[in-house]
Design an enzyme around this catalytic site. Structure first.
Site, PDB file in Angstrom:
ATOM      1  N   GLU A 162      -9.359   3.103   9.022  1.00  0.00           N
ATOM      2  CA  GLU A 162      -9.114   1.967   8.137  1.00  0.00           C
ATOM      3  C   GLU A 162      -8.280   2.340   6.921  1.00  0.00           C
ATOM      4  OE1 GLU A 162      -9.833  -0.835   9.210  1.00  0.00           O
ATOM      5  OE2 GLU A 162     -11.368  -0.434  10.719  1.00  0.00           O
ATOM      6  N   THR A 163      -8.191   3.625   6.600  1.00  0.00           N
ATOM      7  CA  THR A 163      -7.463   4.060   5.404  1.00  0.00           C
ATOM      8  C   THR A 163      -6.326   5.008   5.746  1.00  0.00           C
ATOM      9  OG1 THR A 163      -9.059   5.880   5.093  1.00  0.00           O
ATOM     10  CG2 THR A 163      -9.502   3.815   3.930  1.00  0.00           C
TER      11      THR A 163
END
EC number: 3.2.1.14
Length: 303
Positions: free
Chosen positions: A150-151
């Site tokens: 997600e990052t």
């Protein structure tokens, strides 16, 4: 939109990414932190040594109180002392596993600190502390694998391996979890953007909290979840793939495969399992699993 749908979208999707999200110092036009907080060398506000120590740019006495500060002390929940999570993932290993998170090319440079991770984890005493050492390591690898996806800040021309670039971008974790954590996240969503302790804490809340009909990610990876008849009929079998289904099943699961998102999540997970010295388990993807929340006639339930 239901509580679950809101939590899903707000907790684990990167809703927007800024080219530069620093809050103070030379990175933000010499702005000062609110409430007298220290400004770290990277331009983030906080109250611990990560912010007020070497390289601090302003207000280095840390006069503000603040909500946890992202740093090393405290943390309730009784998850153990320094011999808890840090025995399995010491700071040197954390730095090696997320080696480019402080690269100047990352929008979140300097934000995701080891102390913030350890302090937030202590609020959830079962995280990384359930089962034998292999299981404990597997849970840490799974959490970091999913959140790294997600990052992720990797691009084709970047140095190093694709799976070295986790925790590069900001992940905006707003949501109704603030009710459970006693944090005003709906009113002050910037808390997640400016305080790494709160950023990790909200992600861990999502990880540890079941949202019916979905089990918690923690229950899946620690093998305490038993699929229901409906789960079995939908192909949802224990393993890392169910965690992907919990997080983003409506987009990534039940459509055959492979797809880039699943493979990216699996790649991070395997890399971290290898670093920690644990096994992967089985059923790593969700290609043949129907997403949670599908009702009669295969129509997606209204959330």
């Amino acid at each position: 939109m239901s509580v679950w749908a809101f939590a899903f979208f707000s907790l684990f999707l990167s809703l927007s990414v800024r080219g530069s999200a620093e809050q103070c110092g030379q990175q933000a036009g010499d702005a000062l932190c609110p409430g007298g907080l220290c400004c770290s060398s990277y331009g983030w506000c906080g109250t611990t040594a990560d912010y007020c120590g070497d390289g601090c740019q302003s207000q280095c006495d840390g006069g503000g109180g603040g909500g946890g500060g992202g740093g090393g002390g405290g943390g309730g929940g009784g998850g153990g002392g320094d011999g808890y999570l840090s025995d399995i993932i010491p700071e040197s290993m954390f730095d090696d596993m997320l080696k480019y998170r402080n690269d100047p090319q990352c929008p979140a440079v300097g934000f995701y600190t080891y102390n913030a991770f350890i302090s937030a984890a202590k609020e959830f005493p079962d995280f990384g502390n359930t089962g034998d050492d292999l299981m404990r390591k597997r849970e840490i690898a799974a959490f970091l694998g999913q959140t790294s996806h997600e990052t992720n800040g990797w691009w084709p021309a970047a140095q190093g391996d694709q799976y070295d670039w986790g925790y590069c971008h900001m992940n905006y974790n707003y949501g109704l979890c603030g009710d459970d954590l006693n944090l005003p996240l709906l009113q002050e969503p910037e808390l997640v953007e400016t305080d790494p302790f709160i950023a990790f804490k909200t992600a861990l809340w999502f990880w540890m909290t079941p949202q019916s009909p979905k089990p918690s990610c923690h229950a899946v990876i620690t093998e305490s979840w038993t699929p229901s008849a409906a789960d079995s009929e939908a192909g949802r079998v224990p393993g890392y793939g169910v965690i992907t289904n919990i997080i983003n099943g409506g987009i990534e699961c039940g459509q055959g495969g492979p797809n880039n998102a699943n493979e990216n999540r699996i790649g991070f997970y395997k890399t971290y399992c290898d670093s920690l010295g644990t096994t992967y388990g089985s059923n790593l993807d969700c290609y043949q699993q129907r997403p949670f929340g599908y009702g009669l006639l295969g129509l997606k339930d209204t959330m």
